[in-house]
Every structure is written in structure tokens, then in C-alpha cells.
Design a protein around this motif. Sequence first.
Motif, short mmCIF file in Angstrom:
data_model
loop_
_atom_site.label_atom_id
_atom_site.label_comp_id
_atom_site.label_asym_id
_atom_site.label_seq_id
_atom_site.Cartn_x
_atom_site.Cartn_y
_atom_site.Cartn_z
N ALA A 220 1.02 -1.33 -0.22
CA ALA A 220 -0.06 -0.19 -0.25
C ALA A 220 1.18 1.56 -0.17
N LEU A 221 1.95 0.75 1.20
CA LEU A 221 3.25 2.32 0.70
C LEU A 221 3.36 2.41 -0.64
N THR A 222 4.22 1.77 -1.27
CA THR A 222 4.51 1.53 -2.49
C THR A 222 3.68 2.36 -3.75
N GLU A 223 2.38 1.67 -3.93
CA GLU A 223 1.00 2.60 -4.66
C GLU A 223 0.73 2.97 -4.14
N ARG A 224 0.72 3.54 -2.83
CA ARG A 224 0.04 4.70 -2.29
C ARG A 224 -1.38 4.60 -2.08
N ASP A 225 -1.77 3.92 -1.61
CA ASP A 225 -3.41 2.58 -2.10
C ASP A 225 -3.55 3.28 -0.34
N ALA A 226 -4.10 4.15 0.32
CA ALA A 226 -4.84 3.93 1.74
C ALA A 226 -6.20 2.73 1.96
N ALA A 227 -6.65 2.49 0.28
CA ALA A 227 -7.71 1.77 0.69
C ALA A 227 -7.39 0.13 1.44
N ALA A 228 -6.29 -0.13 1.08
CA ALA A 228 -5.23 -1.17 0.87
C ALA A 228 -4.88 -1.12 2.14
N ALA A 229 -4.47 0.25 2.79
CA ALA A 229 -3.51 -0.44 4.44
C ALA A 229 -4.79 0.20 4.43
N ARG A 230 -5.87 0.98 4.84
CA ARG A 230 -7.35 0.64 6.04
C ARG A 230 -7.69 -0.84 5.75
N THR A 231 -7.58 -1.84 4.50
CA THR A 231 -7.66 -2.92 5.04
C THR A 231 -6.66 -4.30 5.91
N ALA A 232 -5.87 -3.51 5.40
CA ALA A 232 -5.12 -4.31 5.94
C ALA A 232 -5.00 -3.99 7.72
N LEU A 233 -5.37 -2.81 8.22
CA LEU A 233 -5.74 -2.29 9.71
C LEU A 233 -6.79 -3.12 10.00
N ALA A 234 -7.63 -3.26 9.18
CA ALA A 234 -8.95 -4.11 9.73
C ALA A 234 -8.59 -5.60 9.99
N GLU A 235 -7.71 -6.14 8.97
CA GLU A 235 -7.45 -7.55 8.90
C GLU A 235 -6.55 -7.90 10.46
N LEU A 236 -6.02 -6.85 10.87
CA LEU A 236 -4.63 -6.96 11.74
C LEU A 236 -5.43 -6.93 12.91
N ARG A 237 -6.48 -5.88 13.51
CA ARG A 237 -7.39 -5.71 14.24
C ARG A 237 -8.63 -6.99 14.60
N GLN A 238 -8.51 -7.98 13.78
CA GLN A 238 -9.51 -8.90 14.66
C GLN A 238 -8.32 -10.02 15.00
N ASN A 239 -7.52 -10.31 15.62
CA ASN A 239 -6.13 -10.55 16.31
C ASN A 239 -6.69 -10.87 17.61
N LYS A 240 -7.48 -11.10 18.22
CA LYS A 240 -7.61 -11.67 19.43
C LYS A 240 -7.91 -12.98 20.10
N ASP A 241 -8.88 -13.22 19.26
CA ASP A 241 -8.81 -15.77 19.03
C ASP A 241 -7.27 -15.62 19.01
N GLU A 242 -6.83 -15.25 17.60
CA GLU A 242 -4.86 -15.88 17.48
C GLU A 242 -4.36 -15.27 19.00
N LEU A 243 -4.30 -14.26 19.63
CA LEU A 243 -3.81 -13.88 20.71
C LEU A 243 -3.93 -14.84 21.79
N LYS A 244 -5.79 -15.06 22.12
CA LYS A 244 -5.96 -15.78 23.12
C LYS A 244 -5.31 -17.48 22.85
N ALA A 245 -5.32 -17.86 21.36
CA ALA A 245 -4.43 -19.23 21.76
C ALA A 245 -3.54 -19.31 21.67
N LEU A 246 -2.59 -18.00 20.86
CA LEU A 246 -1.40 -18.11 21.60
C LEU A 246 -0.78 -17.84 22.90
N VAL A 247 -1.65 -17.68 24.28
CA VAL A 247 -1.08 -17.14 25.67
C VAL A 247 -1.67 -18.81 25.75
#
Length: 404
Positions: A220-247
Motif C-alpha cells: 500500500a505504501l509503494t502504490e500509495r493505496d490508502a484503501a489497501a492500508a485501511r483493509t490491512a489495519l482492519a484485518e490486523l485488528r481481528q487478532n483476539k482469537d489468535e492471541l488468546k490461543a497463543l497465550v
Amino acid sequence: MVDAGRHEADRGASTRTDDTAQTGLAAIVARLRGRSAATVRDRLRRVRAMGGLAVQAGLAATLSWLVAHDLLHISQPLFAPISAVSTLAASVGQRLRRTVELIIGVTVGVLIGDLLLVVIGTGWWQLAVVVVLAILVALFLVSSAAVVVQAGATAVLITTLSPSVRDLEIPRFVDALVGGGVALLVTAVLLPLNPLRVLNRAARPALDLLSTQLDATAGALTERDAAAARTALAELRQNKDELKALVEATQGAREASTLSPVHWHERHGPVGRFAHAAEPIDRAMRNSGTLIRRAVSLIEDGEPVPEPMPRAVACLAEAVRLLKRQFAVGDEPRQARDQALRAVCAAGDAYREGVGFSGAVVVAQVRTAVSDLLVATGLDQEDANLLVRRAFGELTSPIGGRGD
């Protein structure tokens, strides 16, 4: 002729409508088929992951019944296999605690039930009083749902069955002890979990999520694509289950390497390193979320994106992947450390080329996330920070060098 032409046009339009409907129906069927296949794969993966637990539970239930019935001569040791299965049903890493909770809950229920029955006798209102007091005492002693449930259930059995079943209290307590003990024996000696496999299974989704979204952010930084960066942020925020399983997996690995003689030697080796990685990986997740959020602002505000900046984020993603691979085989994660420091070097180059306000935050978060990853590899925080400062280089360029 006009009517005939109109009729042909209507028939053509009808044919196209039918074709569109058939195409739409085929697409729906294809989506449903793909979704069904994905669901079956997920279910089969879940069965493979939990199949070992099912075998452990079957063996523990059988052994606990045999011990209680044949060795201790308890005529109906129903609670022994129930206790064994209940202990194994607890999250991996909580089984020793669950056994202790079972014994505490049963003890509270037996004591409260026996004491009150001597004073107030038996009956429907006595049942209510005994259960309420057993639960209140259990809550006072330990704030655990398992203890409360066992205390209440035992109080019910003592109150309702004691008049017709003699000496129920001792078998009930022994059943809890046998069931929990046999469950621990099965998991520690007879069918021990592989702690490294437990950690790998839990860490893989969390690390895959982090590396994938960092890669997406670099693009997204290379292409200056704000929408792609926003999608990446939204996906990363859905990490509660993964972190709970890791703990939970880190707790399970510690428990397995502590209880099982087969894995004692791993406590200070790869399992020890991996088990201490959950907290810094969590921090790396959060700091990467800040990095991606500022990348969105950077693109939207039209700030400069020096060529090394996307490279720094991509190197950070690769460091996460290397960490996952080296943890999986139990290697010292030196390659992951080297790759993480390359990310810091690239971030330093980007800073010296000139960045805006949000760009400076992206650079800073690369440094912070790398420090977290270095701690996850087994370094202490002070050493990690020193390596990051050395790799970054001199702070010679003011913020906004090319953006003003």
C-alpha cells in the motif's frame, strides 16, 4: 413485420434474461459449494487438532474408573471418569489448576453439606440452603467458576443421596482426586503433549496474520493505496482469537514441560524461548497496528514515501515469517533477528531521506516492533533496544525533510 420484429426482440431479451439468471444461479451454487468445502476442511482440521485430546480423554476415563472400582473398591465410581474428562476438557495449560479446583470444590460441598445436614436435616428447603451456602463459601475461597460448580454439585449430591447412600462423602472426594490425578498422569506420562507442537499450532495463525498485513501495508505504501492500508489495519485488528490461543498455548507448553518427564529437558531450550514470546508478540501486534494506522494517514495526507520505507515494512514482515519458521523447528532464531535489524536499517535510511509527521511515526513503529520481535527471540529488552539504535544509525535528518 413490425410485430414480428418486436416479437423476436422480446424473445431475445427473454433469452438473455434466462442466461443471466442461469449464470447468477451457477455463481451462487459455486459459492455455496466452495463454502461447504471450506467448512468441511475446517472441521477436518479441527478433528485432527483435537483428536489427541479425545484419545487422552478416553484413556483417562477408563483408567480412573478402573482405579476407583478395582483398586479402591468404590462400588459406583461415576465421578472419577467425569472428573478425568472435566480436567482434560480444560484449556491446555489449565489442567493442573482444574484438578486442584475440582478437589477444592468437592471438599467445600462435602463439608458444608455434612455440617448443615446434621443441624437442619434433609428436605427441599434444606437443599436450597446447603447449595446456596456451599456456593457462597466457594466464592469466598476462590473466584473460580469450576470451584463454584463442583461445590454446588457436590452439595446437591450430599443433600439428596446421603439419606439413602451411606458413606457418600469419602467416595465423592476420592473420585475427584482419582479422576484429576489420572488425567494428569495421562497427559504427563502416558500420552504427553508435545509442547513445541502445541506452541507452533497456536503461534502460526497469529504470526501469519501479522506478516500478511505488514506485507499488504508495504504494498500500500509503494502504490500509495490508502484503501489497501485501511483493509490491512482492519484485518490486523481481528487478532483476539489468535492471541488468546497463543497465550493458552504458552501456558500449556509450560505445564507439559513441567509435568512430563519426557519434556523436562525442553523447559530451558526452544520451548522456554517460545513460551516467553507470547507477550512481546502481542506488543508487536499492537505496535504494528499503530504503524499501519499512520501509514493510512501518511498516504491520505500526501506525505513523502521514501523508497526505503516500504522496504522496511516488508523486511519486518519477512522477519515475522522467519521467526515462525525457526520457532517451528526449534532453532535459535538468529536469521529472524538479522532480518528484523535490516528492517531498522531501511527505516533509518527512510528517515534520513526525509519524512513527514506520519512518516516519522511509521519509522518509529518499525523500530518499536523490531524491538518487540527481538525480545520474542529471547533477547532481553535492554540488548534489543541497543541493537535497534545501532542498526538505525544517526538521527541526522529533521522531520519533514522532503514534505515541507
